[in-house]
Design a protein around this motif. Sequence first.
Motif, mmCIF file in Angstrom:
data_model
loop_
_atom_site.group_PDB
_atom_site.id
_atom_site.type_symbol
_atom_site.label_atom_id
_atom_site.label_comp_id
_atom_site.label_asym_id
_atom_site.label_seq_id
_atom_site.Cartn_x
_atom_site.Cartn_y
_atom_site.Cartn_z
ATOM 1 N N ALA A 1 0.834 -1.203 0.000
ATOM 2 C CA ALA A 1 0.000 0.000 0.000
ATOM 3 C C ALA A 1 0.866 1.250 0.000
ATOM 4 C CB ALA A 1 -0.934 -0.011 1.208
ATOM 5 N N MET A 2 1.908 1.253 0.819
ATOM 6 C CA MET A 2 2.774 2.434 0.916
ATOM 7 C C MET A 2 3.617 2.625 -0.348
ATOM 8 S SD MET A 2 1.792 3.648 3.695
ATOM 9 C CE MET A 2 1.029 3.153 5.239
ATOM 10 N N GLU A 3 4.108 1.540 -0.895
ATOM 11 C CA GLU A 3 4.843 1.617 -2.161
ATOM 12 C C GLU A 3 3.991 2.296 -3.225
ATOM 13 O OE1 GLU A 3 8.062 0.607 -4.905
ATOM 14 O OE2 GLU A 3 7.939 0.500 -2.717
ATOM 15 N N THR A 4 2.728 1.938 -3.244
ATOM 16 C CA THR A 4 1.837 2.433 -4.288
ATOM 17 C C THR A 4 1.502 3.894 -4.093
ATOM 18 O OG1 THR A 4 0.923 0.200 -4.428
ATOM 19 C CG2 THR A 4 -0.313 1.957 -5.506
ATOM 20 N N VAL A 5 1.240 4.319 -2.871
ATOM 21 C CA VAL A 5 0.853 5.716 -2.666
ATOM 22 C C VAL A 5 2.010 6.658 -3.002
ATOM 23 C CG1 VAL A 5 1.383 5.858 -0.179
ATOM 24 C CG2 VAL A 5 -0.355 7.335 -1.161
ATOM 25 N N VAL A 6 3.225 6.309 -2.628
ATOM 26 C CA VAL A 6 4.363 7.193 -2.935
ATOM 27 C C VAL A 6 4.557 7.308 -4.443
ATOM 28 C CG1 VAL A 6 6.870 7.428 -2.779
ATOM 29 C CG2 VAL A 6 5.539 6.858 -0.745
ATOM 30 N N HIS A 7 4.454 6.205 -5.150
ATOM 31 C CA HIS A 7 4.665 6.272 -6.594
ATOM 32 C C HIS A 7 3.445 6.830 -7.329
ATOM 33 C CE1 HIS A 7 8.641 4.763 -6.477
ATOM 34 N NE2 HIS A 7 8.296 3.613 -5.922
ATOM 35 N N ARG A 8 2.268 6.706 -6.733
ATOM 36 C CA ARG A 8 1.117 7.429 -7.292
ATOM 37 C C ARG A 8 1.382 8.926 -7.266
ATOM 38 N NH1 ARG A 8 -2.518 11.087 -4.535
ATOM 39 N NH2 ARG A 8 -3.000 9.576 -2.912
ATOM 40 N N ILE A 9 1.946 9.412 -6.176
ATOM 41 C CA ILE A 9 2.303 10.829 -6.098
ATOM 42 C C ILE A 9 3.332 11.189 -7.161
ATOM 43 C CG2 ILE A 9 3.497 12.542 -4.671
ATOM 44 C CD1 ILE A 9 0.645 12.166 -3.784
ATOM 45 N N ASP A 10 4.309 10.318 -7.396
ATOM 46 C CA ASP A 10 5.308 10.577 -8.446
ATOM 47 C C ASP A 10 4.641 10.821 -9.795
ATOM 48 O OD1 ASP A 10 7.509 10.280 -6.758
ATOM 49 O OD2 ASP A 10 7.717 8.142 -7.198
ATOM 50 N N VAL A 11 3.722 9.935 -10.145
ATOM 51 C CA VAL A 11 3.064 10.039 -11.451
ATOM 52 C C VAL A 11 2.168 11.268 -11.504
ATOM 53 C CG1 VAL A 11 1.475 8.884 -13.039
ATOM 54 C CG2 VAL A 11 3.238 7.563 -11.856
ATOM 55 N N GLU A 12 1.461 11.542 -10.428
ATOM 56 C CA GLU A 12 0.610 12.737 -10.404
ATOM 57 C C GLU A 12 1.441 14.014 -10.469
ATOM 58 O OE1 GLU A 12 -3.427 11.314 -8.110
ATOM 59 O OE2 GLU A 12 -1.851 12.278 -6.920
ATOM 60 N N GLN A 13 2.571 14.049 -9.784
ATOM 61 C CA GLN A 13 3.435 15.228 -9.859
ATOM 62 C C GLN A 13 3.954 15.440 -11.276
ATOM 63 O OE1 GLN A 13 6.411 14.512 -6.831
ATOM 64 N NE2 GLN A 13 5.252 15.604 -5.270
ATOM 65 N N HIS B 1 2.407 15.071 -13.918
ATOM 66 C CA HIS B 1 1.356 15.688 -14.720
ATOM 67 C C HIS B 1 0.652 16.833 -13.984
ATOM 68 C CE1 HIS B 1 1.712 12.960 -18.067
ATOM 69 N NE2 HIS B 1 1.678 11.925 -17.254
ATOM 70 N N ASP B 2 1.193 17.214 -12.805
ATOM 71 C CA ASP B 2 0.635 18.329 -12.017
ATOM 72 C C ASP B 2 -0.846 18.108 -11.717
ATOM 73 O OD1 ASP B 2 0.784 20.708 -10.609
ATOM 74 O OD2 ASP B 2 0.351 21.959 -12.349
ATOM 75 N N VAL B 3 -1.176 16.897 -11.273
ATOM 76 C CA VAL B 3 -2.562 16.558 -10.934
ATOM 77 C C VAL B 3 -2.608 15.854 -9.575
ATOM 78 C CG1 VAL B 3 -3.429 16.458 -13.313
ATOM 79 C CG2 VAL B 3 -2.385 14.411 -12.292
ATOM 80 N N VAL B 4 -1.857 16.351 -8.608
ATOM 81 C CA VAL B 4 -1.734 15.670 -7.323
ATOM 82 C C VAL B 4 -3.059 15.701 -6.562
ATOM 83 C CG1 VAL B 4 -0.565 15.657 -5.088
ATOM 84 C CG2 VAL B 4 0.725 16.150 -7.174
ATOM 85 N N THR B 5 -3.457 14.546 -6.063
ATOM 86 C CA THR B 5 -4.661 14.411 -5.248
ATOM 87 C C THR B 5 -4.267 14.057 -3.809
ATOM 88 O OG1 THR B 5 -4.890 12.092 -5.915
ATOM 89 C CG2 THR B 5 -6.095 13.735 -7.209
ATOM 90 N N PRO B 6 -5.178 14.244 -2.852
ATOM 91 C CA PRO B 6 -4.812 14.054 -1.437
ATOM 92 C C PRO B 6 -4.476 12.609 -1.083
ATOM 93 C CG PRO B 6 -6.805 15.384 -1.650
ATOM 94 C CD PRO B 6 -6.539 14.803 -3.002
ATOM 95 N N ILE B 7 -3.768 12.471 0.019
ATOM 96 C CA ILE B 7 -3.550 11.175 0.660
ATOM 97 C C ILE B 7 -4.410 11.149 1.914
ATOM 98 C CG2 ILE B 7 -1.870 9.655 1.781
ATOM 99 C CD1 ILE B 7 0.316 11.039 0.156
#
Length: 250
Positions: A122-134, A136-142
């Motif tokens: 779960a933690m691996e995924t959330v950090v790299h989800r942020i990478d991908v969102e950053q 494309h400048d579309v960061v969503t909350p955690i």
Amino acid sequence: MGTDMGLSAEYYLEQLDVEAARLREAAELGLDAAVPSCPGWTVETVVRHVAQVYLHKIEVLRLGALPKPWPPAGINDRDALEQYDEARAAIVAALREAGTTKPTWTFNPDDSTSAFWFRRMAMETVVHRIDVEQAHDVVTPIAAELALDGIDEVLFPSLAGPWWAEGDTKYPIDATLRITAEGRSWTIQADAKAITVSQGAEGDVAAEIFGDPAAVYLWLWGRVGDDAVQFAGSDDVVRAFRGRLTEATQ
């Protein structure tokens, strides 16, 4: 001494599913985009990395040990998103099949069961989800609950594991510092050969890092700058701590 995992296996699976879907959605905006927090990486690099982390942990759960050799030949030959889609479905299935009590390899000296990998994936995924969102400048909350638990996890076992016995660090910090977010505190005692983490805010510290749970969590992982959190006390201690985190989480 480590801290206890306070969330349920089912919660981690739910978050893994949500975060993996968000990562996939953001990746569809373009695989060639550069990832600001990972110099030299593109979104495609992140997608392949996460997929291959999933595949590796599926084998760890299957074998109860590290797979050798790894990675298998041709692992990068597939379409990145197709591989990711198959791997994210497969890791959820593998975790459900393993349950939380299966003996297996982990890097947590206090937990050699499959329960460890529910949280870690779960933690691996959330950090790299942020990478991908950053990218494309579309960061969503955690979710705050997930971020607080993520702070706990990055402090132990990622940072405060038995990695420092030889004093192999460029940042031989010798100080006590504290992290505080949303009413929770962690006190970290660090020197060149050991780092220990305890829950709570007892005792004097040389520095303190505090802020919103998600901001603190992402700062610990190097995904946001210093302006996202607040500091008190010694700037030198904070800088040395940040360097030690980088060594522990590369």
